[in-house]
Design a protein around this motif. Sequence first.
Motif, PDB file in Angstrom:
ATOM      1  N   GLY A   1       0.796  -1.225   0.000  1.00 16.29           N
ATOM      2  CA  GLY A   1       0.000   0.000   0.000  1.00 16.29           C
ATOM      3  C   GLY A   1       0.823   1.268   0.000  1.00 16.29           C
ATOM      4  N   ALA A   2       2.157   1.145   0.118  1.00 21.38           N
ATOM      5  CA  ALA A   2       3.009   2.340   0.074  1.00 21.38           C
ATOM      6  C   ALA A   2       2.822   3.030  -1.275  1.00 21.38           C
ATOM      7  CB  ALA A   2       4.469   1.963   0.291  1.00 21.38           C
ATOM      8  N   GLU A   3       2.687   4.339  -1.243  1.00 22.78           N
ATOM      9  CA  GLU A   3       2.394   5.103  -2.453  1.00 22.78           C
ATOM     10  C   GLU A   3       3.096   6.447  -2.392  1.00 22.78           C
ATOM     11  OE1 GLU A   3      -1.643   7.212  -3.673  1.00 22.78           O
ATOM     12  OE2 GLU A   3      -1.731   5.040  -4.002  1.00 22.78           O
ATOM     13  N   THR A   4       3.603   6.896  -3.534  1.00 21.05           N
ATOM     14  CA  THR A   4       4.216   8.217  -3.596  1.00 21.05           C
ATOM     15  C   THR A   4       3.839   8.879  -4.911  1.00 21.05           C
ATOM     16  OG1 THR A   4       6.261   9.454  -3.202  1.00 21.05           O
ATOM     17  CG2 THR A   4       6.431   7.527  -4.631  1.00 21.05           C
ATOM     18  N   GLU A   5       3.900  10.192  -4.922  1.00 23.08           N
ATOM     19  CA  GLU A   5       3.592  10.970  -6.117  1.00 23.08           C
ATOM     20  C   GLU A   5       4.828  11.739  -6.543  1.00 23.08           C
ATOM     21  OE1 GLU A   5       0.160  13.245  -5.001  1.00 23.08           O
ATOM     22  OE2 GLU A   5      -1.180  11.595  -5.498  1.00 23.08           O
ATOM     23  N   LEU A   6       5.089  11.714  -7.849  1.00 22.63           N
ATOM     24  CA  LEU A   6       6.242  12.395  -8.447  1.00 22.63           C
ATOM     25  C   LEU A   6       5.750  13.419  -9.453  1.00 22.63           C
ATOM     26  CD1 LEU A   6       8.080   9.105  -9.425  1.00 22.63           C
ATOM     27  CD2 LEU A   6       8.513  10.412  -7.375  1.00 22.63           C
ATOM     28  N   LEU A   7       6.672  14.155 -10.009  1.00 15.82           N
ATOM     29  CA  LEU A   7       6.369  15.104 -11.086  1.00 15.82           C
ATOM     30  C   LEU A   7       5.238  16.051 -10.701  1.00 15.82           C
ATOM     31  CD1 LEU A   7       6.567  12.660 -14.129  1.00 15.82           C
ATOM     32  CD2 LEU A   7       8.360  14.154 -13.249  1.00 15.82           C
ATOM     33  N   ASP A   8       5.432  16.744  -9.600  1.00  9.41           N
ATOM     34  CA  ASP A   8       4.424  17.695  -9.113  1.00  9.41           C
ATOM     35  C   ASP A   8       3.063  17.034  -8.944  1.00  9.41           C
ATOM     36  OD1 ASP A   8       6.258  19.805  -9.003  1.00  9.41           O
ATOM     37  OD2 ASP A   8       5.908  20.306 -11.117  1.00  9.41           O
ATOM     38  N   ASP A   9       3.066  15.838  -8.366  1.00  7.97           N
ATOM     39  CA  ASP A   9       1.856  15.077  -8.067  1.00  7.97           C
ATOM     40  C   ASP A   9       1.091  14.629  -9.303  1.00  7.97           C
ATOM     41  OD1 ASP A   9       2.482  15.425  -5.392  1.00  7.97           O
ATOM     42  OD2 ASP A   9       1.164  17.147  -5.152  1.00  7.97           O
ATOM     43  N   THR A  10       1.763  14.469 -10.443  1.00  5.18           N
ATOM     44  CA  THR A  10       1.081  14.009 -11.653  1.00  5.18           C
ATOM     45  C   THR A  10       1.366  12.544 -11.956  1.00  5.18           C
ATOM     46  OG1 THR A  10       2.881  14.711 -13.104  1.00  5.18           O
ATOM     47  CG2 THR A  10       1.119  16.310 -12.679  1.00  5.18           C
TER      48      THR A  10
END
Length: 103
Positions: free
Chosen positions: A42-51
Amino acid sequence: MKSRSLLALPALALATVALTGCTSTSYSCSNNQCTVTLSGAGAETELLDDTLTVRLVGASDGQAEFTVDGTSATCAQGDEQAVAGYQVVCTEVGDDKVVLELS
């Protein structure tokens, strides 16, 4: 296949760490490549300014299941594949952990 550029990322490493329950995430990006570490189902991350969202579904027995922008994939350490328009290399797979390189 969609073509996305990681050029918008800073040349210097960018990192974030999120701790929620038994999950952790971190990433660093430079030179059109991001290295993402996901620990705990379930680990999750957002990259590229949350895109761009990268999520670990789970990892065990040398296999990791993850998603890139909602597109599911499975890999073993050393595997390379195209996922959601990105080239993804699984550089490390452990129990409930995966390290991915996206470009």
